[in-house]
Design a protein around this motif. Structure first.
Motif, PDB file in Angstrom:
ATOM      1  N   MET A   1       0.843  -1.187   0.000  1.00 13.83           N
ATOM      2  CA  MET A   1       0.000   0.000   0.000  1.00 13.83           C
ATOM      3  C   MET A   1       0.883   1.244   0.000  1.00 13.83           C
ATOM      4  SD  MET A   1      -1.443  -0.193   3.903  1.00 13.83           S
ATOM      5  CE  MET A   1      -2.133   1.445   3.830  1.00 13.83           C
ATOM      6  N   ASP A   2       0.518   2.229  -0.863  1.00 13.24           N
ATOM      7  CA  ASP A   2       1.344   3.422  -0.961  1.00 13.24           C
ATOM      8  C   ASP A   2       0.516   4.693  -1.146  1.00 13.24           C
ATOM      9  OD1 ASP A   2       0.414   2.930  -3.465  1.00 13.24           O
ATOM     10  OD2 ASP A   2       2.373   2.652  -4.400  1.00 13.24           O
ATOM     11  N   SER A   3      -0.797   4.583  -1.113  1.00 14.78           N
ATOM     12  CA  SER A   3      -1.640   5.763  -1.258  1.00 14.78           C
ATOM     13  C   SER A   3      -1.922   6.358   0.116  1.00 14.78           C
ATOM     14  CB  SER A   3      -2.951   5.385  -1.955  1.00 14.78           C
ATOM     15  OG  SER A   3      -3.662   4.436  -1.173  1.00 14.78           O
ATOM     16  N   GLN A   4      -2.639   7.494   0.128  1.00 15.03           N
ATOM     17  CA  GLN A   4      -2.954   8.144   1.391  1.00 15.03           C
ATOM     18  C   GLN A   4      -3.916   7.308   2.221  1.00 15.03           C
ATOM     19  OE1 GLN A   4      -1.619  10.975   2.754  1.00 15.03           O
ATOM     20  NE2 GLN A   4      -0.174  10.760   1.073  1.00 15.03           N
ATOM     21  N   SER A   5      -4.806   6.579   1.559  1.00 12.48           N
ATOM     22  CA  SER A   5      -5.773   5.762   2.262  1.00 12.48           C
ATOM     23  C   SER A   5      -6.154   4.576   1.399  1.00 12.48           C
ATOM     24  CB  SER A   5      -7.020   6.585   2.611  1.00 12.48           C
ATOM     25  OG  SER A   5      -7.932   5.825   3.366  1.00 12.48           O
ATOM     26  N   ALA A   6      -6.369   3.435   2.023  1.00 11.26           N
ATOM     27  CA  ALA A   6      -6.739   2.232   1.277  1.00 11.26           C
ATOM     28  C   ALA A   6      -7.690   1.397   2.116  1.00 11.26           C
ATOM     29  CB  ALA A   6      -5.487   1.426   0.914  1.00 11.26           C
ATOM     30  N   ASP A   7      -8.437   0.555   1.438  1.00 13.47           N
ATOM     31  CA  ASP A   7      -9.364  -0.369   2.077  1.00 13.47           C
ATOM     32  C   ASP A   7      -8.713  -1.750   2.065  1.00 13.47           C
ATOM     33  OD1 ASP A   7     -11.637  -2.368   2.202  1.00 13.47           O
ATOM     34  OD2 ASP A   7     -12.807  -0.522   2.372  1.00 13.47           O
ATOM     35  N   ILE A   8      -8.918  -2.532   3.111  1.00 11.58           N
ATOM     36  CA  ILE A   8      -8.332  -3.866   3.160  1.00 11.58           C
ATOM     37  C   ILE A   8      -8.773  -4.696   1.953  1.00 11.58           C
ATOM     38  CG2 ILE A   8     -10.210  -4.683   4.647  1.00 11.58           C
ATOM     39  CD1 ILE A   8      -6.529  -5.929   4.519  1.00 11.58           C
ATOM     40  N   ASN A   9      -9.992  -4.449   1.474  1.00 11.17           N
ATOM     41  CA  ASN A   9     -10.466  -5.159   0.289  1.00 11.17           C
ATOM     42  C   ASN A   9      -9.691  -4.757  -0.961  1.00 11.17           C
ATOM     43  OD1 ASN A   9     -12.962  -6.879   0.968  1.00 11.17           O
ATOM     44  ND2 ASN A   9     -13.393  -4.960   2.020  1.00 11.17           N
ATOM     45  N   GLU A  10      -9.324  -3.477  -1.054  1.00  6.40           N
ATOM     46  CA  GLU A  10      -8.520  -3.026  -2.179  1.00  6.40           C
ATOM     47  C   GLU A  10      -7.143  -3.691  -2.157  1.00  6.40           C
ATOM     48  OE1 GLU A  10     -10.473   1.467  -2.446  1.00  6.40           O
ATOM     49  OE2 GLU A  10      -8.486   1.166  -1.573  1.00  6.40           O
ATOM     50  N   CYS A  11      -6.600  -3.853  -0.957  1.00  2.00           N
ATOM     51  CA  CYS A  11      -5.305  -4.535  -0.827  1.00  2.00           C
ATOM     52  C   CYS A  11      -5.411  -5.995  -1.281  1.00  2.00           C
ATOM     53  CB  CYS A  11      -4.818  -4.460   0.613  1.00  2.00           C
ATOM     54  SG  CYS A  11      -4.465  -2.784   1.191  1.00  2.00           S
ATOM     55  N   LEU A  12      -6.493  -6.657  -0.913  1.00  2.00           N
ATOM     56  CA  LEU A  12      -6.701  -8.040  -1.345  1.00  2.00           C
ATOM     57  C   LEU A  12      -6.863  -8.106  -2.859  1.00  2.00           C
ATOM     58  CD1 LEU A  12      -9.151  -9.285   1.439  1.00  2.00           C
ATOM     59  CD2 LEU A  12      -6.779 -10.011   1.112  1.00  2.00           C
ATOM     60  N   ASP A  13      -7.602  -7.153  -3.422  1.00  3.92           N
ATOM     61  CA  ASP A  13      -7.777  -7.124  -4.875  1.00  3.92           C
ATOM     62  C   ASP A  13      -6.435  -6.982  -5.580  1.00  3.92           C
ATOM     63  OD1 ASP A  13     -10.508  -7.372  -4.613  1.00  3.92           O
ATOM     64  OD2 ASP A  13     -10.909  -5.219  -4.765  1.00  3.92           O
ATOM     65  N   ARG A  14      -5.572  -6.112  -5.046  1.00  3.29           N
ATOM     66  CA  ARG A  14      -4.252  -5.921  -5.645  1.00  3.29           C
ATOM     67  C   ARG A  14      -3.395  -7.176  -5.520  1.00  3.29           C
ATOM     68  NH1 ARG A  14      -2.226  -0.718  -6.197  1.00  3.29           N
ATOM     69  NH2 ARG A  14      -0.349  -1.791  -6.952  1.00  3.29           N
ATOM     70  N   PHE A  15      -3.518  -7.872  -4.393  1.00  2.00           N
ATOM     71  CA  PHE A  15      -2.727  -9.071  -4.161  1.00  2.00           C
ATOM     72  C   PHE A  15      -3.084 -10.154  -5.185  1.00  2.00           C
ATOM     73  CE2 PHE A  15      -2.026 -13.230  -2.186  1.00  2.00           C
ATOM     74  CZ  PHE A  15      -0.708 -13.119  -1.794  1.00  2.00           C
ATOM     75  N   PHE A  16      -4.376 -10.282  -5.488  1.00  2.00           N
ATOM     76  CA  PHE A  16      -4.825 -11.320  -6.416  1.00  2.00           C
ATOM     77  C   PHE A  16      -4.916 -10.830  -7.859  1.00  2.00           C
ATOM     78  CE2 PHE A  16      -6.368 -13.073  -2.389  1.00  2.00           C
ATOM     79  CZ  PHE A  16      -6.039 -14.410  -2.527  1.00  2.00           C
ATOM     80  N   GLU A  17      -4.489  -9.613  -8.101  1.00  2.91           N
ATOM     81  CA  GLU A  17      -4.572  -9.051  -9.446  1.00  2.91           C
ATOM     82  C   GLU A  17      -3.636  -9.801 -10.401  1.00  2.91           C
ATOM     83  OE1 GLU A  17      -5.111  -4.512 -10.644  1.00  2.91           O
ATOM     84  OE2 GLU A  17      -3.069  -4.977 -10.031  1.00  2.91           O
ATOM     85  N   PRO A  18      -4.126 -10.194 -11.588  1.00  5.14           N
ATOM     86  CA  PRO A  18      -3.248 -10.871 -12.558  1.00  5.14           C
ATOM     87  C   PRO A  18      -2.064  -9.985 -12.939  1.00  5.14           C
ATOM     88  CG  PRO A  18      -5.559 -11.087 -13.189  1.00  5.14           C
ATOM     89  CD  PRO A  18      -5.510 -10.085 -12.066  1.00  5.14           C
ATOM     90  N   THR A  19      -0.898 -10.591 -13.061  1.00  4.12           N
ATOM     91  CA  THR A  19       0.302  -9.845 -13.428  1.00  4.12           C
ATOM     92  C   THR A  19       0.963 -10.488 -14.643  1.00  4.12           C
ATOM     93  OG1 THR A  19       1.615 -11.161 -11.865  1.00  4.12           O
ATOM     94  CG2 THR A  19       0.742  -9.062 -11.075  1.00  4.12           C
ATOM     95  N   GLU A  20       1.628  -9.653 -15.432  1.00  3.05           N
ATOM     96  CA  GLU A  20       2.302 -10.151 -16.631  1.00  3.05           C
ATOM     97  C   GLU A  20       3.729 -10.573 -16.302  1.00  3.05           C
ATOM     98  OE1 GLU A  20       3.609  -8.628 -21.120  1.00  3.05           O
ATOM     99  OE2 GLU A  20       2.172  -7.480 -19.914  1.00  3.05           O
ATOM    100  N   ILE A  21       4.107 -11.753 -16.782  1.00  2.00           N
ATOM    101  CA  ILE A  21       5.476 -12.245 -16.622  1.00  2.00           C
ATOM    102  C   ILE A  21       6.327 -11.651 -17.738  1.00  2.00           C
ATOM    103  CG2 ILE A  21       6.955 -14.280 -16.472  1.00  2.00           C
ATOM    104  CD1 ILE A  21       4.517 -15.875 -15.595  1.00  2.00           C
ATOM    105  N   ALA A  22       7.283 -10.815 -17.357  1.00  2.00           N
ATOM    106  CA  ALA A  22       8.049 -10.052 -18.351  1.00  2.00           C
ATOM    107  C   ALA A  22       8.820 -10.946 -19.314  1.00  2.00           C
ATOM    108  CB  ALA A  22       9.004  -9.095 -17.643  1.00  2.00           C
ATOM    109  N   SER A  23       9.272 -12.099 -18.857  1.00  2.00           N
ATOM    110  CA  SER A  23      10.141 -12.943 -19.684  1.00  2.00           C
ATOM    111  C   SER A  23       9.435 -13.507 -20.921  1.00  2.00           C
ATOM    112  CB  SER A  23      10.703 -14.098 -18.851  1.00  2.00           C
ATOM    113  OG  SER A  23       9.644 -14.874 -18.298  1.00  2.00           O
ATOM    114  N   ASP A  24       8.154 -13.847 -20.783  1.00  5.06           N
ATOM    115  CA  ASP A  24       7.449 -14.427 -21.933  1.00  5.06           C
ATOM    116  C   ASP A  24       6.049 -13.843 -22.145  1.00  5.06           C
ATOM    117  OD1 ASP A  24       6.193 -15.465 -19.764  1.00  5.06           O
ATOM    118  OD2 ASP A  24       6.834 -17.535 -20.085  1.00  5.06           O
TER     119      ASP A  24
END
Length: 271
Positions: A1-24
């Motif tokens: 978390m790096d914003s001024q305010s966040a919701d625990i649900n937003e943190c969970l959403d970010r944790f499970f957010e799909p991410t791109e693997i740079a290598s392929d």
């Protein structure tokens, strides 16, 4: 978390957010297959500054919820409850509101237009002065008074249009945020639902110094559910608003949360 305010649900959403693997360029995603009886969430508040070569603490406010659910993370994405669609709408509104910002001096477009309009109104009044008439007589074809009136009218019209638009966008943002809030609050009691049991707090500006205490949810036979604050040798009953405050709370921040599965709450926490 790096914003001024966040919701625990937003943190969970970010944790499970799909991410791109740079290598392929493949997309990596996670989902919950089985939920544990006790869910422990560590808030990553300590970061490391590579330039200064030192650790620092993020003191952003975290809104803690008494109930959360992992149901939306059991499928192929977080859109099962429409949260992603609402967040995209919110982001779109934020982008429109952000376009009104002027990075050069910290003000926004409407403030700048107001200053321009006030200036042009001043020019218009100045153009009516006798001394200005004498000066302008030496400038062939210079209709300063008419130009000032035209510019002032145009600026005023643009400011009014943008002000009305900002009002609509701000209302849409508020309504969308409330809709997201309702989704987060609508926790169905099933095997993926959790109830907050403990909150660990660190008070201090830096990770090296400060004070720790803990809030624990307790059940009293006479008074029902209550929250206890364990602060060194002192134990006191506190108002739940002290834990679930919505606004920023300074340098006293949750850094570790313990949730118990709601359907097993009695047996898990020994009520």
């Amino acid at each position: 978390m790096d914003s001024q305010s966040a919701d625990i649900n937003e943190c969970l959403d970010r944790f499970f957010e799909p991410t791109e693997i740079a290598s392929d360029s493949r997309i990596r995603s996670s989902r919950v297959v089985d939920a544990p009886p006790v869910l422990c969430i560590q808030v990553q508040r300590v970061q490391f500054d590579m330039e200064k070569m030192m650790a620092f603490k993020i003191n952003s406010h975290l809104r803690v919820r008494s109930q959360i659910s992992l149901t939306r993370f059991t499928g192929s994405g977080t859109g099962d409850l429409g949260v992603e669609g609402l967040k995209r709408r919110l982001a779109s509104v934020d982008r429109r509101l952000d376009t009104l910002a002027l990075p050069s001096d910290g003000s926004d477009v409407l403030e700048a237009l107001g200053r321009v309009q006030a200036f042009m109104e001043g020019v218009e009044k100045w153009a009516h002065l006798d001394a200005a008439h004498e000066l302008l007589a030496d400038l062939p074809g210079a209709d300063v008074r008419g130009t000032a009136e035209t510019v002032s009218t145009l600026v005023g019209s643009l400011a009014s249009t943008l002000s009305d638009a900002r009002g609509r966008w701000a209302q849409e943002r508020e309504e969308t945020a409330e809709e997201i809030d309702r989704v987060y609050d609508d926790v169905v009691v099933d095997s993926m639902a959790y109830t907050l049991h403990a909150v660990f707090i660190h008070s201090g500006m830096t990770p090296e110094f400060g004070h720790y205490w803990i809030y624990i949810r307790d059940y009293h036979k006479e008074h029902g559910v209550r929250w206890l604050k364990f602060n060194d040798s002192n134990v006191a009953v506190v108002d739940k608003d002290e834990i679930f405050r919505v606004g920023p709370g300074g340098f006293a921040n949750p850094y570790y949360l313990v949730y118990a599965r709601t359907v097993d709450l009695d047996s898990t926490v020994g009520i």
